[in-house]
Motif scaffolding. Structure first.
Motif, mmCIF file in Angstrom:
data_model
loop_
_atom_site.group_PDB
_atom_site.id
_atom_site.type_symbol
_atom_site.label_atom_id
_atom_site.label_comp_id
_atom_site.label_asym_id
_atom_site.label_seq_id
_atom_site.Cartn_x
_atom_site.Cartn_y
_atom_site.Cartn_z
ATOM 1 N N ARG A 1 0.844 -1.216 0.000
ATOM 2 C CA ARG A 1 0.000 0.000 0.000
ATOM 3 C C ARG A 1 0.870 1.254 0.000
ATOM 4 N N MET A 2 1.883 1.231 0.876
ATOM 5 C CA MET A 2 2.758 2.406 0.968
ATOM 6 C C MET A 2 3.449 2.659 -0.373
ATOM 7 N N LEU A 3 3.936 1.582 -0.990
ATOM 8 C CA LEU A 3 4.624 1.733 -2.274
ATOM 9 C C LEU A 3 3.656 2.252 -3.339
ATOM 10 N N GLU A 4 2.423 1.742 -3.298
ATOM 11 C CA GLU A 4 1.407 2.208 -4.250
ATOM 12 C C GLU A 4 1.133 3.698 -4.084
ATOM 13 N N ASN A 5 1.221 4.162 -2.810
ATOM 14 C CA ASN A 5 0.972 5.584 -2.536
ATOM 15 C C ASN A 5 2.210 6.446 -2.733
ATOM 16 N N GLY A 6 3.266 5.811 -3.207
ATOM 17 C CA GLY A 6 4.492 6.550 -3.467
ATOM 18 C C GLY A 6 5.279 6.889 -2.212
ATOM 19 N N GLU A 7 4.929 6.230 -1.092
ATOM 20 C CA GLU A 7 5.666 6.500 0.152
ATOM 21 C C GLU A 7 6.938 5.662 0.186
ATOM 22 N N SER A 8 7.931 6.151 0.956
ATOM 23 C CA SER A 8 9.146 5.343 1.065
ATOM 24 C C SER A 8 8.967 4.328 2.199
ATOM 25 N N VAL A 9 9.610 3.185 2.050
ATOM 26 C CA VAL A 9 9.469 2.124 3.061
ATOM 27 C C VAL A 9 10.824 1.839 3.698
ATOM 28 N N GLU A 10 10.772 1.256 4.907
ATOM 29 C CA GLU A 10 12.005 0.865 5.600
ATOM 30 C C GLU A 10 12.617 -0.325 4.864
ATOM 31 N N LYS A 11 13.888 -0.586 5.161
ATOM 32 C CA LYS A 11 14.548 -1.729 4.517
ATOM 33 C C LYS A 11 14.188 -3.049 5.217
ATOM 34 N N GLU A 12 13.708 -2.943 6.469
ATOM 35 C CA GLU A 12 13.371 -4.148 7.254
ATOM 36 C C GLU A 12 12.150 -3.895 8.115
ATOM 37 N N TYR A 13 11.297 -4.891 8.231
ATOM 38 C CA TYR A 13 10.187 -4.838 9.194
ATOM 39 C C TYR A 13 10.240 -6.129 10.002
ATOM 40 N N VAL A 14 10.484 -5.988 11.313
ATOM 41 C CA VAL A 14 10.608 -7.179 12.168
ATOM 42 C C VAL A 14 9.304 -7.372 12.948
#
Ligand code: AHR
Length: 344
Positions: A311-324
């Motif tokens: 969803r974040m990528l679809e909205n053009g937002e940047s994402v973290e490199k890892e999600y634990v």
């Protein structure tokens, strides 16, 4: 750009349907661009969905089934997704084939739950060159980090450390921290990060104690049958095992069978301490009964996090490199209140 790609997947789907039904190849036109499109109801219905190709490890464990369900429940049509699920049946070559097929279908995203850590650079580069973001899930890859967008999973090194820390506390509470302790380890699939991290995490604490003797460690491939077989071999070889570390619940189930058939017992106050990982419901019941001393959770519910990232990528937002993903530790002291809510 994304919409165009999606349309293309639909078009390919329509083409395939047409080819299968024997219609003329050149009579097909892309969705929404010419007459006759309404006759391809399937493709049209799917055209706005986000297409995700998911390559899953296999179906080796109860945990894996829960993990597959988690992604299937998150990436539903109702949520706006068209999920192409591929079960690699424990073979990396099948995963590579699946990824190449996702690339040629021009999916919007590729989600990869890798069997092993190494050997991914080439195919990930192919996905990158095709402009398809790759989300790694569950286990890790040792590929160049620029070749994938993000990783969602559990901290398996910490899980290994937590297992050893629990043992430390347990021995301390019996004034036995400096007594000789003989340990055997049923490892998961060799080459997987789940195995190597749990092994290294446990060893990082164990090596502080000269009196903790790791007698043996062999792979039981994360399955009940192999776990039982390896435990039978350990029991033939060693008559003085104090602690069994099974790197997942399925191998712990197999180990219990082997140990009981050998006339021995596991658990609280029994012949051998049994440490397990995953914490599926069936294992939590054994924790409650005292047959498994501690179960270090490995949380399979990662689907919602992957969905959020997309969803974040679809909205053009940047994402973290890892999600634990967060995890707990279960013993007979705290397990009762969690058993009822466990769905897997
Ligand atoms: O990668 C996670 C591990 O894989 C789980 O501990 C195990 O049960 C599964 O097969």
């Amino acid at each position: 750009m994304k919409n165009r790609k999606r349309r293309m997947v639909s078009w390919i789907t329509a083409l395939l349907i047409l080819c299968q039904t024997g219609c003329g190849f050149f009579s097909v036109t892309p969705q929404g661009e010419a007459e006759g499109e309404s006759s391809y109801t399937y493709a049209e219905d799917e055209s706005e969905l986000i297409v995700v190709g998911f390559s899953q490890v296999g179906s080796e464990s109860v945990w894996r089934t829960a993990h597959s369900n988690s992604i299937q429940n998150a990436l539903t049509k109702e949520n706006g997704y068209f999920l192409i699920f591929d079960n690699a049946r424990q073979k990396q070559e099948n995963q590579i084939k699946a990824i190449r097929s996702f690339i040629s279908q021009r999916v919007d995203y590729i989600v990869l739950s890798p069997i092993v850590e190494s050997g991914w650079d080439t195919v990930l580069k192919e996905a990158k060159d095709a402009g398809i973001p790759v989300i790694i899930m569950d286990r890790r890859v040792d590929a160049d980090a620029s070749l994938y967008t993000t990783w969602v999973g559990t901290d398996t090194y910490k899980e290994g450390e937590n297992a050893a820390r629990w043992l430390e506390g347990e021995l301390k509470s019996h004034n036995a921290l400096y007594e000789d302790v003989n340990i055997v380890i049923l490892q998961g699939t060799l080459g997987s990060s789940a195995e190597s991290n749990r092994t290294r995490g446990f060893a990082s604490i164990a090596q502080r104690y000269g009196n903790w003797h790791i007698l043996d460690q062999q792979t039981g491939d994360f399955t009940v049958a192999k776990g039982k077989e390896v435990m039978q071999q350990f029991l033939k070889k060693y008559d003085d095992i104090d602690v069994v570390v099974a790197q997942n619940d399925d191998m712990a189930f197999g180990a219990i069978e082997a140990i009981e058939e050998a006339g021995k017992t596991t658990g609280v106050g029994k012949d051998m301490i049994l440490i397990s990982f995953d914490a599926v419901r069936e294992a939590l019941v054994l924790v409650q009964q005292g047959k498994i001393n501690v179960d270090i959770e490995c949380n399979p519910e990662q689907g919602d996090d992957v969905e959020k990232v997309i969803r974040m990528l679809e909205n053009g937002e940047s994402v973290e490199k890892e999600y634990v993903v967060a995890e707990r530790i279960f013993t007979h002291r705290n397990v009762a209140r969690y058993i009822e809510e466990r769905t897997y």
